[in-house]
Enzyme design. Sequence first.
Site, PDB file in Angstrom:
ATOM      1  N   TYR A   1       0.844  -1.189   0.000  1.00 56.11           N
ATOM      2  CA  TYR A   1       0.000   0.000   0.000  1.00 56.11           C
ATOM      3  C   TYR A   1       0.879   1.238   0.000  1.00 56.11           C
ATOM      4  CZ  TYR A   1      -3.537   3.413   1.301  1.00 56.11           C
ATOM      5  OH  TYR A   1      -4.369   4.511   1.326  1.00 56.11           O
TER       6      TYR A   1
ATOM      7  N   GLU B   1     -11.604   9.297  -2.800  1.00 58.95           N
ATOM      8  CA  GLU B   1     -12.448   9.528  -1.635  1.00 58.95           C
ATOM      9  C   GLU B   1     -13.471  10.633  -1.875  1.00 58.95           C
ATOM     10  OE1 GLU B   1      -9.694  12.187   1.287  1.00 58.95           O
ATOM     11  OE2 GLU B   1      -8.795  10.342   0.512  1.00 58.95           O
TER      12      GLU B   1
ATOM     13  N   ASP C   1      -0.927  16.049   5.628  1.00 57.28           N
ATOM     14  CA  ASP C   1      -1.804  15.311   4.710  1.00 57.28           C
ATOM     15  C   ASP C   1      -3.103  16.087   4.505  1.00 57.28           C
ATOM     16  OD1 ASP C   1      -2.948  13.331   3.148  1.00 57.28           O
ATOM     17  OD2 ASP C   1      -3.590  12.126   4.861  1.00 57.28           O
TER      18      ASP C   1
ATOM     19  N   GLU D   1     -13.841   4.549   5.724  1.00 53.32           N
ATOM     20  CA  GLU D   1     -12.828   5.104   6.624  1.00 53.32           C
ATOM     21  C   GLU D   1     -13.383   5.348   8.027  1.00 53.32           C
ATOM     22  OE1 GLU D   1     -10.009   5.201   7.562  1.00 53.32           O
ATOM     23  OE2 GLU D   1      -8.888   6.833   6.609  1.00 53.32           O
TER      24      GLU D   1
ATOM     25  N   ASP E   1      -6.244  10.337  -2.986  1.00 52.77           N
ATOM     26  CA  ASP E   1      -6.998  11.409  -2.335  1.00 52.77           C
ATOM     27  C   ASP E   1      -8.354  11.616  -3.028  1.00 52.77           C
ATOM     28  OD1 ASP E   1      -5.041  11.721  -0.443  1.00 52.77           O
ATOM     29  OD2 ASP E   1      -4.091  13.444  -1.394  1.00 52.77           O
TER      30      ASP E   1
ATOM     31  N   ASN F   1      -8.738   0.029   7.309  1.00 56.63           N
ATOM     32  CA  ASN F   1      -7.548   0.832   7.557  1.00 56.63           C
ATOM     33  C   ASN F   1      -7.165   0.720   9.027  1.00 56.63           C
ATOM     34  OD1 ASN F   1      -5.539   2.743   7.736  1.00 56.63           O
ATOM     35  ND2 ASN F   1      -6.880   4.502   7.401  1.00 56.63           N
TER      36      ASN F   1
END
Length: 289
Positions: free
Chosen positions: A35, A105, A49, A178, A78, A200
């Site tokens: 990943y 996302e 981020d 998420e 993203d 995650n």
Amino acid sequence: MLRERLASGELLRFPGAFNPLSARLIERKGFDGVYISGAVLSADLGLPDIGLTTLTEVAGRGQQIARMTDLPAIIDADTGFGEPMNVARTIQTLEDAGLAGTHIEDQVNPKRCGHLDGKAVVDADTAVKRIRAAVDARRDPGFLIMARTDIRAVEGIDAAIDRAKALVDAGADAIFPEAMRDLGEFEAMRTALDVPILANMTEFGKSDLFTVEQLRSAGVNMVIWPVSLLRIAMGAASRALDTLIDEGNLTTRLGEMQHRADLYDLIDYEGYNQFDTSIFNFQIEKDPA
């Protein structure tokens, strides 16, 4: 091959690579994939981020990492780096870079880390358009397009399930929900969806750090540890610097280091050496005088 393994229902383990060499180590240790985290790429550049990295930077680093391993490499894209047309270009650029898949996302741009408070998500229509653009732009049918939804932290688990269903209808091959709070929420996602689900397991976030077996029992198909290796490496680097300050050398830290022989083996030093000698192997004749 990645799609076939996901269709089998088994759980695939994808540790996060923070550089190309760590990707090869992940392969050597027997994991299922690599990943490539947007948070790690940002941190590597000394940036938070929050959507500051560009498609060029992400694709370039992704290509460097993917070339070091035969494992499938999944990369964080993203919000797709812009509007739906930008998302389409993003998919084709990542295909060209040799990645096996990506996720887009539904956060408002500029995005923020998925485990921070204060996130905002786009409306359902915008989220769907991003995924449709990604799917329509795909040229390689094997390239995996995942949809990540961050709506759980904003509107709750029911809204997350509804959003995930809409993204699957738009063509998403898998769902990345998420910041799930507990195993029950993963199980609810599994019951509601007929596509693979990604978990995650990032440290210091909103989700508990479930084991692989717990996630498998909940019906999860992929698990990522996106920033773990970077955190461990930076922690070790910090301790080493403290030791240099305190002791003046790193003799007491030698046992924690990767040995030179292991490094040379990992980068296939001997293979490059053999290639070099096969091309440049010659002898200089002595002067008869």
